[in-house]
Design a protein around this motif. Structure first.
Motif, PDB file in Angstrom:
ATOM      1  N   PHE A   1      -1.245 -12.578  -7.156  1.00  0.00           N
ATOM      2  CA  PHE A   1      -0.768 -11.376  -6.481  1.00  0.00           C
ATOM      3  C   PHE A   1       0.706 -11.598  -6.154  1.00  0.00           C
ATOM      4  CE2 PHE A   1      -5.255 -11.405  -6.089  1.00  0.00           C
ATOM      5  CZ  PHE A   1      -5.622 -10.083  -6.228  1.00  0.00           C
ATOM      6  N   ALA A   2       1.560 -10.830  -6.802  1.00  0.00           N
ATOM      7  CA  ALA A   2       3.000 -10.988  -6.628  1.00  0.00           C
ATOM      8  C   ALA A   2       3.541  -9.836  -5.798  1.00  0.00           C
ATOM      9  CB  ALA A   2       3.694 -11.040  -7.985  1.00  0.00           C
ATOM     10  N   SER A   3       4.249 -10.179  -4.735  1.00  0.00           N
ATOM     11  CA  SER A   3       4.955  -9.191  -3.917  1.00  0.00           C
ATOM     12  C   SER A   3       6.408  -9.196  -4.353  1.00  0.00           C
ATOM     13  CB  SER A   3       4.869  -9.555  -2.433  1.00  0.00           C
ATOM     14  OG  SER A   3       3.542  -9.497  -1.982  1.00  0.00           O
ATOM     15  N   ILE A   4       6.908  -8.040  -4.715  1.00  0.00           N
ATOM     16  CA  ILE A   4       8.257  -7.920  -5.260  1.00  0.00           C
ATOM     17  C   ILE A   4       9.123  -7.130  -4.296  1.00  0.00           C
ATOM     18  CG2 ILE A   4       9.621  -7.143  -7.250  1.00  0.00           C
ATOM     19  CD1 ILE A   4       7.294  -9.131  -7.941  1.00  0.00           C
ATOM     20  N   LYS A   5      10.308  -7.669  -4.025  1.00  0.00           N
ATOM     21  CA  LYS A   5      11.303  -6.933  -3.251  1.00  0.00           C
ATOM     22  C   LYS A   5      12.464  -6.646  -4.182  1.00  0.00           C
ATOM     23  CE  LYS A   5      13.862  -6.879   1.050  1.00  0.00           C
ATOM     24  NZ  LYS A   5      13.442  -5.518   1.315  1.00  0.00           N
TER      25      LYS A   5
ATOM     26  N   ASP B   1      -2.787  -4.329 -12.024  1.00  0.00           N
ATOM     27  CA  ASP B   1      -2.557  -3.342 -10.970  1.00  0.00           C
ATOM     28  C   ASP B   1      -1.141  -3.523 -10.452  1.00  0.00           C
ATOM     29  OD1 ASP B   1      -5.362  -2.298 -10.556  1.00  0.00           O
ATOM     30  OD2 ASP B   1      -5.709  -4.403 -10.063  1.00  0.00           O
ATOM     31  N   CYS B   2      -0.503  -2.411 -10.131  1.00  0.00           N
ATOM     32  CA  CYS B   2       0.818  -2.461  -9.520  1.00  0.00           C
ATOM     33  C   CYS B   2       0.950  -1.267  -8.592  1.00  0.00           C
ATOM     34  CB  CYS B   2       1.916  -2.447 -10.581  1.00  0.00           C
ATOM     35  SG  CYS B   2       3.581  -2.585  -9.861  1.00  0.00           S
ATOM     36  N   TYR B   3       1.287  -1.549  -7.351  1.00  0.00           N
ATOM     37  CA  TYR B   3       1.394  -0.510  -6.331  1.00  0.00           C
ATOM     38  C   TYR B   3       2.785  -0.514  -5.710  1.00  0.00           C
ATOM     39  CZ  TYR B   3      -3.689  -0.507  -6.551  1.00  0.00           C
ATOM     40  OH  TYR B   3      -4.990  -0.427  -6.992  1.00  0.00           O
ATOM     41  N   LEU B   4       3.361   0.662  -5.547  1.00  0.00           N
ATOM     42  CA  LEU B   4       4.572   0.839  -4.751  1.00  0.00           C
ATOM     43  C   LEU B   4       4.110   0.816  -3.297  1.00  0.00           C
ATOM     44  CD1 LEU B   4       7.611   1.485  -4.612  1.00  0.00           C
ATOM     45  CD2 LEU B   4       6.995   3.906  -4.778  1.00  0.00           C
ATOM     46  N   MET B   5       4.736  -0.027  -2.482  1.00  0.00           N
ATOM     47  CA  MET B   5       4.238  -0.301  -1.142  1.00  0.00           C
ATOM     48  C   MET B   5       5.212   0.149  -0.043  1.00  0.00           C
ATOM     49  SD  MET B   5       1.393  -1.873  -1.934  1.00  0.00           S
ATOM     50  CE  MET B   5       0.864  -2.645  -0.421  1.00  0.00           C
ATOM     51  N   THR B   6       4.680   0.273   1.149  1.00  0.00           N
ATOM     52  CA  THR B   6       5.512   0.395   2.337  1.00  0.00           C
ATOM     53  C   THR B   6       5.644  -1.010   2.931  1.00  0.00           C
ATOM     54  OG1 THR B   6       3.621   0.753   3.816  1.00  0.00           O
ATOM     55  CG2 THR B   6       4.633   2.711   2.823  1.00  0.00           C
ATOM     56  N   GLY B   7       6.542  -1.192   3.862  1.00  0.00           N
ATOM     57  CA  GLY B   7       6.656  -2.478   4.536  1.00  0.00           C
ATOM     58  C   GLY B   7       7.756  -3.357   3.967  1.00  0.00           C
TER      59      GLY B   7
ATOM     60  N   ARG C   1       7.865  -5.471   1.436  1.00  0.00           N
ATOM     61  CA  ARG C   1       7.972  -5.601  -0.020  1.00  0.00           C
ATOM     62  C   ARG C   1       7.867  -4.232  -0.672  1.00  0.00           C
ATOM     63  NH1 ARG C   1      10.160 -10.348  -1.000  1.00  0.00           N
ATOM     64  NH2 ARG C   1       9.534 -11.697   0.678  1.00  0.00           N
ATOM     65  N   ASP C   2       8.442  -4.117  -1.860  1.00  0.00           N
ATOM     66  CA  ASP C   2       8.436  -2.832  -2.555  1.00  0.00           C
ATOM     67  C   ASP C   2       7.232  -2.647  -3.468  1.00  0.00           C
ATOM     68  OD1 ASP C   2      10.954  -1.828  -1.528  1.00  0.00           O
ATOM     69  OD2 ASP C   2      11.864  -3.461  -2.671  1.00  0.00           O
ATOM     70  N   TYR C   3       6.762  -3.735  -4.079  1.00  0.00           N
ATOM     71  CA  TYR C   3       5.636  -3.652  -5.005  1.00  0.00           C
ATOM     72  C   TYR C   3       4.659  -4.786  -4.752  1.00  0.00           C
ATOM     73  CZ  TYR C   3       8.204  -0.257  -7.787  1.00  0.00           C
ATOM     74  OH  TYR C   3       8.870   0.856  -8.196  1.00  0.00           O
ATOM     75  N   LEU C   4       3.391  -4.521  -5.022  1.00  0.00           N
ATOM     76  CA  LEU C   4       2.360  -5.542  -5.042  1.00  0.00           C
ATOM     77  C   LEU C   4       1.662  -5.429  -6.385  1.00  0.00           C
ATOM     78  CD1 LEU C   4       0.728  -7.773  -3.628  1.00  0.00           C
ATOM     79  CD2 LEU C   4      -0.795  -5.977  -2.786  1.00  0.00           C
ATOM     80  N   MET C   5       1.614  -6.557  -7.120  1.00  0.00           N
ATOM     81  CA  MET C   5       1.021  -6.564  -8.450  1.00  0.00           C
ATOM     82  C   MET C   5      -0.096  -7.599  -8.520  1.00  0.00           C
ATOM     83  SD  MET C   5       4.342  -6.309 -10.987  1.00  0.00           S
ATOM     84  CE  MET C   5       4.581  -8.049 -10.998  1.00  0.00           C
TER      85      MET C   5
END
Length: 156
Positions: A71-75, A99-105, A107-111
């Protein structure tokens, strides 16, 4: 088909198809209390509207040599629309990313990324992810085990 047009029978059809996408129209019709023709028509309408996006087999990732779930959190450095679009277009081409989600908080993405081993994951990071412009940071967590995984929505 807007959400309001999905009635109780459609929900039952969708629920049954989620559990068994290979069910025959005859069996499905019997389970929802319709004759086969109207049931088939409803399924076609749900497919045409995009409510049913497709049918797939659920594969055991370990048995096909992909035991690693990362699970990679991307900023990103910038979150302009064109930057978000560019990132999304690149990620959508990578089969390792399930899976890849545009996130709040923070980080920008969670994959969720699958890999055969840590070396394969490292290769993915070096050859694909870090080559994208606008990546500020990547934080990865590895799954030790899977407690639950489901693609079944709670419809009824």
């Amino acid at each position: 088909m807007p959400k309001s047009e999905i009635d109780a029978i459609d929900r039952k059809i969708l629920s049954i198809l989620q559990a068994n996408g290979k069910i025959s129209i005859g069996e499905l019709a019997e389970k929802v209390g319709l004759s086969p023709s109207p049931c088939a028509r409803r399924v076609r309408l749900l497919e045409k509207a995009g409510t049913i996006k497709g049918y797939a087999a659920i594969i055991d990732q370990k048995r096909v040599g992909l035991p690693i779930s990362a699970f990679a959190s991307i900023k990103l450095e910038r979150q302009r629309e064109e930057d978000l679009d560019r990132f999304g277009e690149a990620v959508s081409r990578w089969p390792e990313v399930l899976d890849c989600y545009l996130m709040t908080g923070q980080r920008d993405y969670l994959m969720r990324i699958v890999a055969a081993d840590l070396e394969s994951y490292e290769h993915f990071i070096k050859s694909k992810l870090t080559r994208l412009d606008n990546i500020a940071s990547i934080e990865t967590s590895f799954a030790l085990g899977q407690v639950k995984r489901s693609a079944v929505l709670p419809l009824i």
